[in-house]
Enzyme design. Sequence first.
Site, PDB file in Angstrom:
ATOM      1  N   ASP A 189       0.838  -1.194   0.000  1.00  0.00           N
ATOM      2  CA  ASP A 189       0.000   0.000   0.000  1.00  0.00           C
ATOM      3  C   ASP A 189       0.883   1.256   0.000  1.00  0.00           C
ATOM      4  O   ASP A 189       1.714   1.429  -0.889  1.00  0.00           O
ATOM      5  CB  ASP A 189      -0.961  -0.072   1.202  1.00  0.00           C
ATOM      6  CG  ASP A 189      -2.027   1.005   1.205  1.00  0.00           C
ATOM      7  OD1 ASP A 189      -3.022   0.840   0.492  1.00  0.00           O
ATOM      8  OD2 ASP A 189      -1.866   1.995   1.930  1.00  0.00           O
ATOM      9  N   HIS A 200      -7.030  -6.994   0.438  1.00  0.00           N
ATOM     10  CA  HIS A 200      -5.967  -5.993   0.382  1.00  0.00           C
ATOM     11  C   HIS A 200      -4.894  -6.245   1.437  1.00  0.00           C
ATOM     12  O   HIS A 200      -3.706  -6.054   1.167  1.00  0.00           O
ATOM     13  CB  HIS A 200      -6.581  -4.606   0.578  1.00  0.00           C
ATOM     14  CG  HIS A 200      -5.594  -3.483   0.579  1.00  0.00           C
ATOM     15  ND1 HIS A 200      -4.830  -3.153  -0.517  1.00  0.00           N
ATOM     16  CD2 HIS A 200      -5.247  -2.605   1.556  1.00  0.00           C
ATOM     17  CE1 HIS A 200      -4.058  -2.123  -0.224  1.00  0.00           C
ATOM     18  NE2 HIS A 200      -4.285  -1.773   1.036  1.00  0.00           N
TER      19      HIS A 200
END
Length: 289
Positions: free
Chosen positions: A105, A270
């Site tokens: 991320d 994620h």
Amino acid sequence: MTIPGFGYQRIEVADGVSLNAAVGGQGSPIVLLHGFPQTHLIWRHVAASLATDHTVICPDLRGYGDSDKPAETDGTTYSKRTMAADIVALAEALGHSQFALVGHDRGALVAFRAGLDHPDKITHLACLDVLPTLDMWDAMHGVNAAVAFHLYLMAQPPGLPEQLIASAPDAFFGYFLDLWIKDPAAIPTDVRAAYLKASREAIPSIVADYRASAGVDITHDREDLAAGNKLTMPVAVVQQDWGSALGFDAAALWSAWAPNLHHSTTTAGHFMAEESPEEITKTIRSLTD
């Protein structure tokens, strides 16, 4: 909270800025960078596995967790260039002139910038569930951009984003912890509480990090693109298959930056380092060993 078996150090990486870092294991060094809205704890499973034969360094990024959170001054305090320089300085302070670098991320954007700015330092690079900044903004268009509303919110001038988030921080940060995960059990209650507490205490710096990606980070990427600069080291990218959902070819976008690329998709959510640590550890080992 800490990663069991790891020691903790505070290391100055720039004038007046120190990073909190967990360090464990012995062997060739690997630095693991977390993303939003989290801390170095995302690596607790992966780090423990890699530490059996690597020196593993898990810092909190500048502005996150227990690392320092300097006030934004000139728009570059939280640029990925500045944050990448932090990581190089951290590794050097621990005695590592070269190291493998893995980011998730926001940490993956820092890792990407480190690979471009410090190719002599980064031996191998892995990026989890991001696109390079320029490609990210180009991929967001029409109603599909609604999935990334937080990017647009935190790109606004200082004041309103911070005020809005501070009015309901646990609801804001918790929204993403819930939305982006496929297996909620992967983030236990105590870990979730640690993420929320750390995020509540870092609202201005988190927003500054995102704001930089709508400003100076784009400038730096455009300069590299115009100069033809590439990631010269082996690069692994693991992503959810959201390219097909949003209408772009993620592997092709990454290949433009990374000629020596291994791109794969995952069925995990994620937060893949927590949801599928064996898969991510295997990817890192296949890249670096």
